[in-house]
Design a protein around this motif. Structure first.
Motif, PDB file in Angstrom:
ATOM      1  N   LYS A 404       4.433  36.644  37.358  1.00 41.64           N
ATOM      2  CA  LYS A 404       5.858  36.321  37.191  1.00 41.64           C
ATOM      3  C   LYS A 404       6.195  34.931  37.740  1.00 41.64           C
ATOM      4  CE  LYS A 404       6.365  40.674  35.923  1.00 41.64           C
ATOM      5  NZ  LYS A 404       6.486  41.074  34.499  1.00 41.64           N
ATOM      6  N   GLN A 405       5.207  34.048  37.796  1.00 43.64           N
ATOM      7  CA  GLN A 405       5.402  32.699  38.303  1.00 43.64           C
ATOM      8  C   GLN A 405       5.393  31.700  37.150  1.00 43.64           C
ATOM      9  OE1 GLN A 405       5.988  32.048  41.695  1.00 43.64           O
ATOM     10  NE2 GLN A 405       6.105  34.304  41.686  1.00 43.64           N
ATOM     11  N   ILE A 406       6.095  30.574  37.333  1.00 43.30           N
ATOM     12  CA  ILE A 406       6.168  29.524  36.319  1.00 43.30           C
ATOM     13  C   ILE A 406       5.336  28.325  36.764  1.00 43.30           C
ATOM     14  CG2 ILE A 406       7.666  27.841  35.168  1.00 43.30           C
ATOM     15  CD1 ILE A 406       9.901  29.917  35.253  1.00 43.30           C
ATOM     16  N   THR A 407       4.454  27.878  35.873  1.00 41.50           N
ATOM     17  CA  THR A 407       3.710  26.646  36.064  1.00 41.50           C
ATOM     18  C   THR A 407       4.227  25.621  35.066  1.00 41.50           C
ATOM     19  OG1 THR A 407       1.739  27.886  36.712  1.00 41.50           O
ATOM     20  CG2 THR A 407       1.413  25.582  36.069  1.00 41.50           C
ATOM     21  N   GLU A 408       4.402  24.371  35.494  1.00 42.22           N
ATOM     22  CA  GLU A 408       4.923  23.333  34.615  1.00 42.22           C
ATOM     23  C   GLU A 408       3.866  22.270  34.322  1.00 42.22           C
ATOM     24  OE1 GLU A 408       9.706  23.174  35.327  1.00 42.22           O
ATOM     25  OE2 GLU A 408       8.461  22.024  36.715  1.00 42.22           O
ATOM     26  N   TYR A 409       3.978  21.708  33.106  1.00 44.59           N
ATOM     27  CA  TYR A 409       3.082  20.643  32.658  1.00 44.59           C
ATOM     28  C   TYR A 409       3.931  19.508  32.097  1.00 44.59           C
ATOM     29  CZ  TYR A 409      -0.134  24.654  32.619  1.00 44.59           C
ATOM     30  OH  TYR A 409      -0.850  25.767  32.950  1.00 44.59           O
ATOM     31  N   ASP A 410       3.404  18.290  32.199  1.00 41.17           N
ATOM     32  CA  ASP A 410       4.127  17.122  31.689  1.00 41.17           C
ATOM     33  C   ASP A 410       3.129  16.138  31.076  1.00 41.17           C
ATOM     34  OD1 ASP A 410       6.240  15.489  31.097  1.00 41.17           O
ATOM     35  OD2 ASP A 410       6.532  14.730  33.133  1.00 41.17           O
ATOM     36  N   PRO A 411       2.536  16.495  29.920  1.00 36.66           N
ATOM     37  CA  PRO A 411       1.488  15.636  29.347  1.00 36.66           C
ATOM     38  C   PRO A 411       1.974  14.281  28.870  1.00 36.66           C
ATOM     39  CG  PRO A 411       2.013  17.461  27.872  1.00 36.66           C
ATOM     40  CD  PRO A 411       2.715  17.741  29.156  1.00 36.66           C
ATOM     41  N   ARG A 427      -3.876  28.562  21.324  1.00 34.57           N
ATOM     42  CA  ARG A 427      -3.588  27.137  21.489  1.00 34.57           C
ATOM     43  C   ARG A 427      -2.077  26.952  21.401  1.00 34.57           C
ATOM     44  NH1 ARG A 427      -7.297  24.347  17.016  1.00 34.57           N
ATOM     45  NH2 ARG A 427      -6.196  25.959  15.819  1.00 34.57           N
ATOM     46  N   VAL A 428      -1.552  26.116  22.270  1.00 39.53           N
ATOM     47  CA  VAL A 428      -0.107  25.895  22.342  1.00 39.53           C
ATOM     48  C   VAL A 428       0.204  24.502  21.809  1.00 39.53           C
ATOM     49  CG1 VAL A 428       1.917  25.842  23.850  1.00 39.53           C
ATOM     50  CG2 VAL A 428      -0.002  27.382  24.370  1.00 39.53           C
ATOM     51  N   PHE A 429       1.093  24.431  20.821  1.00 38.75           N
ATOM     52  CA  PHE A 429       1.504  23.157  20.236  1.00 38.75           C
ATOM     53  C   PHE A 429       2.965  22.911  20.605  1.00 38.75           C
ATOM     54  CE2 PHE A 429      -1.901  24.826  17.676  1.00 38.75           C
ATOM     55  CZ  PHE A 429      -2.692  23.723  17.388  1.00 38.75           C
ATOM     56  N   VAL A 430       3.242  21.718  21.093  1.00 46.41           N
ATOM     57  CA  VAL A 430       4.591  21.382  21.538  1.00 46.41           C
ATOM     58  C   VAL A 430       5.008  20.041  20.951  1.00 46.41           C
ATOM     59  CG1 VAL A 430       6.112  20.969  23.518  1.00 46.41           C
ATOM     60  CG2 VAL A 430       4.238  22.632  23.707  1.00 46.41           C
ATOM     61  N   ALA A 431       6.220  19.999  20.405  1.00 45.59           N
ATOM     62  CA  ALA A 431       6.790  18.754  19.891  1.00 45.59           C
ATOM     63  C   ALA A 431       7.761  18.193  20.914  1.00 45.59           C
ATOM     64  CB  ALA A 431       7.516  19.004  18.576  1.00 45.59           C
ATOM     65  N   GLY A 432       7.736  16.866  21.050  1.00 48.34           N
ATOM     66  CA  GLY A 432       8.746  16.181  21.849  1.00 48.34           C
ATOM     67  C   GLY A 432       9.550  15.300  20.916  1.00 48.34           C
ATOM     68  N   MET A 433      10.878  15.352  21.014  1.00 52.83           N
ATOM     69  CA  MET A 433      11.679  14.646  20.015  1.00 52.83           C
ATOM     70  C   MET A 433      11.794  13.152  20.306  1.00 52.83           C
ATOM     71  SD  MET A 433      15.515  15.989  20.765  1.00 52.83           S
ATOM     72  CE  MET A 433      16.301  15.838  22.361  1.00 52.83           C
ATOM     73  N   VAL A 439       1.823  17.550  21.242  1.00 49.12           N
ATOM     74  CA  VAL A 439       0.703  17.841  22.130  1.00 49.12           C
ATOM     75  C   VAL A 439       0.151  19.243  21.895  1.00 49.12           C
ATOM     76  CG1 VAL A 439       1.439  16.230  23.919  1.00 49.12           C
ATOM     77  CG2 VAL A 439       2.284  18.578  23.966  1.00 49.12           C
ATOM     78  N   MET A 440      -1.120  19.444  22.276  1.00 51.68           N
ATOM     79  CA  MET A 440      -1.781  20.734  22.118  1.00 51.68           C
ATOM     80  C   MET A 440      -2.469  21.119  23.421  1.00 51.68           C
ATOM     81  SD  MET A 440      -4.916  21.886  19.601  1.00 51.68           S
ATOM     82  CE  MET A 440      -6.160  21.108  20.646  1.00 51.68           C
ATOM     83  N   TRP A 441      -2.243  22.366  23.845  1.00 53.58           N
ATOM     84  CA  TRP A 441      -2.938  22.934  24.996  1.00 53.58           C
ATOM     85  C   TRP A 441      -4.118  23.747  24.495  1.00 53.58           C
ATOM     86  CZ3 TRP A 441      -3.370  23.093  30.187  1.00 53.58           C
ATOM     87  CH2 TRP A 441      -3.933  24.212  30.787  1.00 53.58           C
ATOM     88  N   ASP A 442      -5.308  23.415  24.970  1.00 58.90           N
ATOM     89  CA  ASP A 442      -6.521  24.135  24.599  1.00 58.90           C
ATOM     90  C   ASP A 442      -6.880  25.081  25.737  1.00 58.90           C
ATOM     91  OD1 ASP A 442      -9.057  25.061  23.958  1.00 58.90           O
ATOM     92  OD2 ASP A 442      -9.689  23.145  23.096  1.00 58.90           O
ATOM     93  N   PRO A 443      -6.792  26.414  25.534  1.00 63.53           N
ATOM     94  CA  PRO A 443      -7.082  27.347  26.634  1.00 63.53           C
ATOM     95  C   PRO A 443      -8.543  27.306  27.076  1.00 63.53           C
ATOM     96  CG  PRO A 443      -6.794  28.532  24.564  1.00 63.53           C
ATOM     97  CD  PRO A 443      -6.410  27.110  24.302  1.00 63.53           C
ATOM     98  N   LYS A 444      -9.442  26.806  26.224  1.00 69.28           N
ATOM     99  CA  LYS A 444     -10.848  26.716  26.618  1.00 69.28           C
ATOM    100  C   LYS A 444     -11.072  25.598  27.624  1.00 69.28           C
ATOM    101  CE  LYS A 444     -12.720  28.547  22.262  1.00 69.28           C
ATOM    102  NZ  LYS A 444     -13.603  28.262  21.090  1.00 69.28           N
ATOM    103  N   THR A 445     -10.436  24.458  27.409  1.00 64.93           N
ATOM    104  CA  THR A 445     -10.609  23.321  28.315  1.00 64.93           C
ATOM    105  C   THR A 445      -9.520  23.236  29.360  1.00 64.93           C
ATOM    106  OG1 THR A 445      -9.351  21.835  26.867  1.00 64.93           O
ATOM    107  CG2 THR A 445     -11.723  22.041  26.447  1.00 64.93           C
ATOM    108  N   GLN A 446      -8.461  24.064  29.193  1.00 64.40           N
ATOM    109  CA  GLN A 446      -7.316  24.028  30.112  1.00 64.40           C
ATOM    110  C   GLN A 446      -6.733  22.613  30.205  1.00 64.40           C
ATOM    111  OE1 GLN A 446      -6.205  27.041  32.373  1.00 64.40           O
ATOM    112  NE2 GLN A 446      -6.928  27.666  30.348  1.00 64.40           N
ATOM    113  N   ALA A 447      -6.626  21.954  29.047  1.00 64.00           N
ATOM    114  CA  ALA A 447      -6.151  20.567  29.037  1.00 64.00           C
ATOM    115  C   ALA A 447      -5.273  20.328  27.819  1.00 64.00           C
ATOM    116  CB  ALA A 447      -7.334  19.602  29.037  1.00 64.00           C
ATOM    117  N   TRP A 448      -4.410  19.303  27.938  1.00 60.29           N
ATOM    118  CA  TRP A 448      -3.520  18.883  26.858  1.00 60.29           C
ATOM    119  C   TRP A 448      -4.102  17.668  26.145  1.00 60.29           C
ATOM    120  CZ3 TRP A 448       0.742  21.642  25.557  1.00 60.29           C
ATOM    121  CH2 TRP A 448       1.261  22.536  26.504  1.00 60.29           C
TER     122      TRP A 448
END
Length: 480
Positions: A404-411, A427-433, A439-448
């Motif tokens: 129940k904890q929140i982790t934040e990322y700022d690629p 895989r998580v895909f995020v658009a910034g306007m 950006v894409m989060w790869d759960p295998k590499t744990q990187a954006w």
């Protein structure tokens, strides 16, 4: 992911039409089990222009459900309706309001012909100033001056370093109508307008700055201000952007139907201490767990609504869950999703990720580590919730379903994170306007990684093959 990104293609119109047809077909199958199979049909005529794909709306006044279809060759048909009293009207700009009452018996067909007349002073929408979409996210809607010269994008916004920076930082939110409609001004006037974006309570989505600290250099800011003053100064010619012509595919549109369900009044929200509550909503989420149920984000009522579209009784169709906050502020509940046993939402002003237990009705809220206007939530296969924060200081959040904890990322710092999707591989895909962020989060590499789109994007969607579709806001294109 295929290449090239953001290619213009007429298939977009086909996709939209097919989605609408599929929705209409699904509604008709569901209605066939509960309605009398009655029909309202008729002709639509006009004294001033050809009737082509006009919208005809039939409102069931007792059940508070409206059905809207498009005309084809001047005719319309609304099938599979329950018996009842209906009000028939046409939704089309430039005509006088006409409503015809109809009593529809069970299993019968009723004819309602509508004869339309032009309004005495039909508003002429000149350029993009008449586009209603510009009301959203900082745009200014209004009629262009009669003397405005209608021009293309390069003429309205001449190429140069200033325009490049505006496209990078500004148009993703304001759109191409966000500047010339604000009124021309000198350098001091434009400086005050630009500086507002760097201050708290910018007045757009959150009380945090829309452009975060350190995101833009002073040199870039001054270049933008000078560009606006040079091109939209006190003595500049009045001009407006030529909008694309909207072509109505009458054949495809005539096979669609839009069904609207009235929501309850905001009176109960006002009893919760929200004196300025109003029935405004934002995201909807059709349930994949309970067929016919749609979850709705109560943007203006601090609430979550559960609408059972298979229940024709308006007194029983809606359930509302109110979200309490000790600050007694308007939370602006925005994005919403359902996963088994839970509904989650984001808050533009409340800076929390919310959780509703759909079995008990219990509500919990989890504070974002960074204040930043919670925007869009999506869940991965483990029930973790990924969400975006749209202000300039905002980040990408991940709420862990176990801790129940929140982790934040700022690629990409200052990207104004907006749309998000999660594919079958988590895989998580995020658009910034802003800042050309995808950006894409790869759960295998744990990187954006940044997929580097050629222009700003906002909303994202996944198809059945896990291709990601991105909407290039203000760029008249899409990508896959």
């Amino acid at each position: 992911m295929t290449s090239p990104l953001f290619s213009k293609n007429s298939k977009a119109k086909v996709i939209v039409a097919l989605i609408s047809i599929a929705l209409a077909a699904g509604w008709l199958r569901a209605q066939a089990q509960t309605t009398s199979g009655a029909v309202i049909s008729g002709t639509v005529t006009s004294d001033h222009r050809r009737v082509a794909a006009f919208r005809v709306k039939a409102k069931d006044t007792m059940r508070r459900i409206a059905y809207t279809v498009y005309t084809q060759k001047g005719r319309y048909n609304i099938y599979n309706l329950p018996a009842g009293h209906y009000e028939i009207s046409v939704l089309e700009e430039g005509i006088e309001s006409v409503t015809q009452a109809v009593d529809l018996p069970a299993g019968k067909s009723v004819t309602a012909n509508l004869n339309l007349r032009a309004t005495a002073a039909a508003e002429e929408r000149v350029g993009i100033s008449g586009a209603r979409a510009q009301e959203n996210y900082g745009g200014v809607r209004g009629s262009a001056k009669a003397t405005a010269r209608i021009v293309d994008f390069d003429t309205l916004y001449p190429p140069g370093r200033g325009r490049d920076l505006i496209q990078l930082y500004c148009l993703g939110c304001h759109g191409p109508g966000g500047f010339h409609q604000r009124g021309f001004g000198n350098e001091a006037t434009w400086r005050a307008r630009v500086e507002k974006m760097f201050t708290r309570k910018s007045g757009i989505l959150t009380d945090e700055p829309m452009i975060g600290t350190g995101v833009m250099s002073e040199e870039d800011k001054n270049t933008i201000i000078k560009y606006l003053a040079d091109n939209f100064g006190p003595n500049s010619e009045s001009r407006d952007l030529a909008p694309d012509l909207i072509v109505r595919d009458e054949e495809a549109l005539s096979r669609t139907i839009f069904v609207q369900y009235d929501l309850p009044s905001p009176d109960e929200a006002r009893t919760q201490g929200l004196g300025r509550a109003q029935r405004t909503t934002h995201d909807t989420f059709p349930s994949l767990i309970t067929p016919g149920v749609v979850w709705v984000a109560g943007l203006g009522t601090n609430s979550i609504l559960r609408v059972n579209t298979r229940n024709l009784d308006p007194a029983e169709r809606n359930n509302e869950y109110f979200v309490k906050d000790p600050r007694n502020i308007m939370l602006d509940i925005h994005g919403i999703i359902e996963i088994p046993g839970r509904v989650h939402w984001t808050e533009l002003m409340g800076d929390h990720l919310g959780e509703l237990d759909t079995n008990t009705g219990e509500i919990r809220r989890y504070a974002q580590p960074t204040k930043g206007g919670g925007h869009t939530p999506r869940a991965d296969s483990k029930g973790n919730v990924w969400f975006t924060e749209v202000s300039g200081n905002g980040k990408i959040g991940r709420w862990d379903a176990q801790t129940k904890q929140i982790t934040e990322y700022d690629p990409v710092k200052g990207a104004n994170y907006y749309g998000v999707v999660v594919d079958k591989k988590d895989r998580v895909f995020v658009a910034g306007m802003t800042k050309k962020t995808f950006v894409m989060w790869d759960p295998k590499t744990q990187a954006w990684s940044n997929l580097n789109p050629p222009s700003n994007v906002r909303r994202l969607a996944l198809d059945s093959k896990d291709n990601v579709w991105a909407c290039a806001y203000g760029n008249n294109s899409y990508s896959c």
